[in-house]
Design an enzyme around this catalytic site. Structure first.
Site, PDB file in Angstrom:
ATOM      1  N   VAL A 239       0.834  -1.205   0.000  1.00 29.80           N
ATOM      2  CA  VAL A 239       0.000   0.000   0.000  1.00 29.80           C
ATOM      3  C   VAL A 239       0.873   1.262   0.000  1.00 29.80           C
ATOM      4  O   VAL A 239       0.598   2.215  -0.744  1.00 29.80           O
ATOM      5  CB  VAL A 239      -0.971   0.005   1.203  1.00 29.80           C
ATOM      6  CG1 VAL A 239      -1.878   1.232   1.140  1.00 29.80           C
ATOM      7  CG2 VAL A 239      -1.814  -1.268   1.239  1.00 29.80           C
TER       8      VAL A 239
ATOM      9  N   LYS B 248     -13.790  -5.778  10.133  1.00 31.75           N
ATOM     10  CA  LYS B 248     -14.401  -4.775   9.242  1.00 31.75           C
ATOM     11  C   LYS B 248     -15.875  -4.560   9.597  1.00 31.75           C
ATOM     12  O   LYS B 248     -16.360  -3.423   9.586  1.00 31.75           O
ATOM     13  CB  LYS B 248     -14.250  -5.229   7.792  1.00 31.75           C
ATOM     14  CG  LYS B 248     -12.791  -5.251   7.349  1.00 31.75           C
ATOM     15  CD  LYS B 248     -12.605  -6.030   6.068  1.00 31.75           C
ATOM     16  CE  LYS B 248     -11.162  -6.041   5.622  1.00 31.75           C
ATOM     17  NZ  LYS B 248     -10.901  -7.032   4.563  1.00 31.75           N
TER      18      LYS B 248
ATOM     19  N   GLY C 193      -5.596  -4.635  -2.681  1.00 35.35           N
ATOM     20  CA  GLY C 193      -4.693  -4.402  -3.815  1.00 35.35           C
ATOM     21  C   GLY C 193      -4.007  -3.062  -3.678  1.00 35.35           C
ATOM     22  O   GLY C 193      -4.527  -2.129  -3.056  1.00 35.35           O
TER      23      GLY C 193
HETATM   24  N1  LIG Z   1      -2.450  -4.963   0.883  1.00 39.97           N
HETATM   25  C1  LIG Z   1      -3.715  -4.606   0.749  1.00 39.97           C
HETATM   26  O1  LIG Z   1      -4.334  -4.833  -0.295  1.00 39.97           O
HETATM   27  C2  LIG Z   1      -4.431  -3.928   1.888  1.00 39.97           C
HETATM   28  C3  LIG Z   1      -5.799  -3.601   1.752  1.00 39.97           C
HETATM   29  C4  LIG Z   1      -6.464  -2.907   2.790  1.00 39.97           C
HETATM   30  C5  LIG Z   1      -5.752  -2.598   3.933  1.00 39.97           C
HETATM   31  N2  LIG Z   1      -4.422  -2.973   4.049  1.00 39.97           N
HETATM   32  C6  LIG Z   1      -3.735  -2.632   5.286  1.00 39.97           C
HETATM   33  O2  LIG Z   1      -2.636  -1.760   4.980  1.00 39.97           O
HETATM   34  C7  LIG Z   1      -1.552  -2.004   5.872  1.00 39.97           C
HETATM   35  C8  LIG Z   1      -0.293  -2.305   5.064  1.00 39.97           C
HETATM   36  O3  LIG Z   1      -0.495  -3.454   4.265  1.00 39.97           O
HETATM   37  P1  LIG Z   1       0.580  -3.874   3.134  1.00 39.97           P
HETATM   38  O4  LIG Z   1      -0.062  -4.978   2.386  1.00 39.97           O
HETATM   39  O5  LIG Z   1       1.081  -2.707   2.413  1.00 39.97           O
HETATM   40  O6  LIG Z   1       1.759  -4.468   4.054  1.00 39.97           O
HETATM   41  P2  LIG Z   1       3.241  -4.863   3.605  1.00 39.97           P
HETATM   42  O7  LIG Z   1       3.324  -4.995   2.140  1.00 39.97           O
HETATM   43  O8  LIG Z   1       3.635  -6.011   4.448  1.00 39.97           O
HETATM   44  O9  LIG Z   1       4.110  -3.591   4.018  1.00 39.97           O
HETATM   45  C9  LIG Z   1       4.349  -3.225   5.355  1.00 39.97           C
HETATM   46  C10 LIG Z   1       5.399  -2.123   5.379  1.00 39.97           C
HETATM   47  O10 LIG Z   1       5.522  -1.660   6.708  1.00 39.97           O
HETATM   48  C11 LIG Z   1       6.882  -1.767   7.142  1.00 39.97           C
HETATM   49  N3  LIG Z   1       6.864  -2.196   8.545  1.00 39.97           N
HETATM   50  C12 LIG Z   1       6.123  -3.211   9.076  1.00 39.97           C
HETATM   51  N4  LIG Z   1       6.338  -3.289  10.409  1.00 39.97           N
HETATM   52  C13 LIG Z   1       7.229  -2.324  10.696  1.00 39.97           C
HETATM   53  C14 LIG Z   1       7.867  -1.893  11.891  1.00 39.97           C
HETATM   54  N5  LIG Z   1       7.601  -2.480  13.075  1.00 39.97           N
HETATM   55  N6  LIG Z   1       8.729  -0.864  11.841  1.00 39.97           N
HETATM   56  C15 LIG Z   1       9.007  -0.252  10.667  1.00 39.97           C
HETATM   57  N7  LIG Z   1       8.440  -0.605   9.483  1.00 39.97           N
HETATM   58  C16 LIG Z   1       7.568  -1.626   9.513  1.00 39.97           C
HETATM   59  C17 LIG Z   1       7.529  -2.790   6.234  1.00 39.97           C
HETATM   60  O11 LIG Z   1       8.915  -2.515   6.182  1.00 39.97           O
HETATM   61  P3  LIG Z   1       9.929  -3.326   5.229  1.00 39.97           P
HETATM   62  O12 LIG Z   1       9.585  -2.886   3.821  1.00 39.97           O
HETATM   63  O13 LIG Z   1      11.280  -2.874   5.646  1.00 39.97           O
HETATM   64  O14 LIG Z   1       9.659  -4.782   5.471  1.00 39.97           O
HETATM   65  C18 LIG Z   1       6.791  -2.548   4.924  1.00 39.97           C
HETATM   66  O15 LIG Z   1       7.392  -1.525   4.192  1.00 39.97           O
HETATM   67  C19 LIG Z   1      -2.010  -3.137   6.792  1.00 39.97           C
HETATM   68  O16 LIG Z   1      -2.582  -2.581   7.956  1.00 39.97           O
HETATM   69  C20 LIG Z   1      -3.107  -3.828   5.970  1.00 39.97           C
HETATM   70  O17 LIG Z   1      -4.070  -4.493   6.779  1.00 39.97           O
HETATM   71  C21 LIG Z   1      -3.760  -3.606   3.063  1.00 39.97           C
END
Ligand SMILES: NC(=O)c1ccc[n+]([C@@H]2O[C@H](COP(=O)([O-])OP(=O)(O)OC[C@H]3O[C@@H](n4cnc5c(N)ncnc54)[C@H](OP(=O)(O)O)[C@@H]3O)[C@@H](O)[C@H]2O)c1
Length: 430
Positions: free
Chosen positions: A15, A205, A302
């Site tokens: 995201v 949700k 996504g």
């Molecule tokens: N993906 C979707 O389609 C989607 C849809 C709706 C909501 N969401 C929500 O959006 C949020 C992010 O999702 P995502 O899919 O983008 O996750 P992701 O791809 O796993 O990315 C997480 C990011 O946060 C960083 N991070 C995680 N824990 C950390 C910490 N303790 N300290 C510093 N950095 C940290 C990671 O760092 P690194 O890059 O260094 O590993 C990474 O850049 C979540 O809450 C998820 O539920 C996601």
């Protein structure tokens, strides 16, 4: 442009990288709409060595205080996930006067109240559109578009992974384990799919939607929860024969007895609009006293759909800053929490069971249902490969949760009942 708003981004995964992409590709449009230039000053990540694509003016950090305590940062966009550590970071950011956008349903469902209170105290905004159904602007719809109405029911397919699995099971006749494996290979399911397939993600949700839709402080622990692991191809086939499709549905209802929220595999009439929401798509069906029935459909997750919701929240904050109206986005729940008892939760039920094929069996069974005043809407029976066995499928009329549970217990103790295979909620009809 004189008005520059400085953003700190927490997380640069799926995201987060979408947020950077949208801010870059839609720069002129955003400036035109808000009169503000947006700059991302800092991004929090956990692995500083990973190669990243960020704008020239953006710096990376693995120390969250670099962002929460930076006096130049106006808004924090949280797209890193996690609960307790993330709550600590956001509370500290709010104390330092930062407005917040988050996509984190786990956090909002569990600690939303605490975040809202902190935001009110420090006159900060909190927006979280992406936390429910990714690319569908359902929170804004409930908060703004339908704010003049009284919402009495919401039904949602709010988890793309389980909807993908249920669609493939129904269309291709394959079992749960095979579809889950395929979904993991295609990236539609996580390596650990527990939160999705056991219904917790959808429950989070539905909790958020219920608090907003019914203006009541509902809690995640109050949601009746059942996932999709136990669904068999046989149930999907019999459901179709009876005119239904099985989907993992979140149902939130509000009447004079109070509120009930459930997430469970539910049989929906095939002609119901939610029955044709397939694959990884999401949809939310909202019933309002005045508006009637409305449905909102779109991608539930996504990179770009979710980032669109996040950046739209950011735009709302920019407009607030320009208008000088920050700190006013949240309205405290109007009503005290009132959770329905099992006697007050009413729905139709489907039950599939294996019984001895003997004279009088059906009357024993109907006697039990009659004791609890339960009548049938549909009934089919089949012979099985087992000697002297019948398989029965029943759909009841409306019955309370408590009466149906007692009837099912009595049935289970009948000597002639070999096994109760499955029980589902049924929507539609009387
Ligand atoms: N993906 C979707 O389609 C989607 C849809 C709706 C909501 N969401 C929500 O959006 C949020 C992010 O999702 P995502 O899919 O983008 O996750 P992701 O791809 O796993 O990315 C997480 C990011 O946060 C960083 N991070 C995680 N824990 C950390 C910490 N303790 N300290 C510093 N950095 C940290 C990671 O760092 P690194 O890059 O260094 O590993 C990474 O850049 C979540 O809450 C998820 O539920 C996601």
């Amino acid at each position: 442009m004189n008005n520059t708003i400085t953003v700190g981004l927490l997380g640069l995964g799926t995201v987060g990288s979408g947020v950077i992409e949208i801010l870059r590709d839609h720069k002129e449009r955003i400036e035109h709409k808000t009169g503000c230039h947006v700059t991302i000053k800092s991004v929090l990540v956990s692995d500083m060595k990973k190669p990243r694509e960020v704008p020239a003016e953006t710096q990376l950090t693995d120390q969250y205080q670099d962002i929460t305590r930076d006096p130049e940062i106006d808004v924090i966009v949280e797209v890193m996930g996690g609960i307790d550590h993330t709550l600590t970071i956001l509370l500290e950011a709010i104390e330092h006067g930062k407005h917040i956008v988050t996509a984190n349903k786990d956090l909002v469902a569990q600690h939303g109240e605490q975040l809202f209170e902190a935001c009110q105290k420090h006159q900060c905004d909190l927006y979280y559109e992406a936390s429910v159904a990714g690319g569908i602007p359902i929170i804004r719809t409930i908060m703004d578009g339908l704010s003049s109405d009284r919402i009495h029911k919401m039904m949602g397919i709010v988890n793309g992974t389980t909807n993908y699995i249920m669609t493939k099971m129904a269309q291709d006749g394959v079992d749960f384990d095979s579809v889950l494996k395929e979904a993991q290979e295609l990236g539609f399911a996580e390596a650990d799919p527990t939160a999705d397939v056991d219904g917790l993600d959808a429950a989070r949700k539905m909790t958020i939607l219920s608090i907003l839709g019914f203006s009541m402080p509902y809690r995640l622990e109050d949601v009746d929860l059942k996932g999709i692991r136990g669904i068999s191809s046989a149930d999907i086939m019999y459901a179709e024969e009876m005119g239904y499709r099985i989907k993992l549905i979140g149902i939130a209802e509000n009447d004079h007895n109070g509120v009930s929220v459930s997430v469970e595999p539910t049989m929906l009439p095939i002609q119901h609009p939610l029955s044709s929401v397939n694959d990884e798509y999401n949809a939310v069906y909202v019933y309002g006293d005045a508006v009637g029935e409305t449905m909102f459909y779109g991608p539930g997750a996504g990179k770009l759909p979710t980032a669109t919701a996040v950046v739209s929240d950011l735009i709302a904050i920019l407009k607030n800053i320009r208008l000088g109206t920050t700190g006013t986005a949240y309205v405290q729940p109007q009503f005290p929490k009132q959770v329905k008892t099992k006697d007050e939760k009413i729905s139709k039920k489907y039950i599939r069971l294996h019984v001895d094929d003997k004279a009088g069996m059906l009357s024993e069974l109907t006697n039990i249902f009659a004791q609890y005043d339960i009548s049938f809407d549909q009934f089919i029976q089949r012979s099985t490969d087992e000697e002297g066995e019948r398989e029965l499928m029943l759909v009841t009329h409306q019955v309370s949760e408590s009466d149906f549970e007692k009837a099912a217990q009595d049935l289970d103790s009948l000597a002639a009942v070999r096994n109760i295979d499955s029980i589902y909620r049924v929507e539609g009809g009387n």
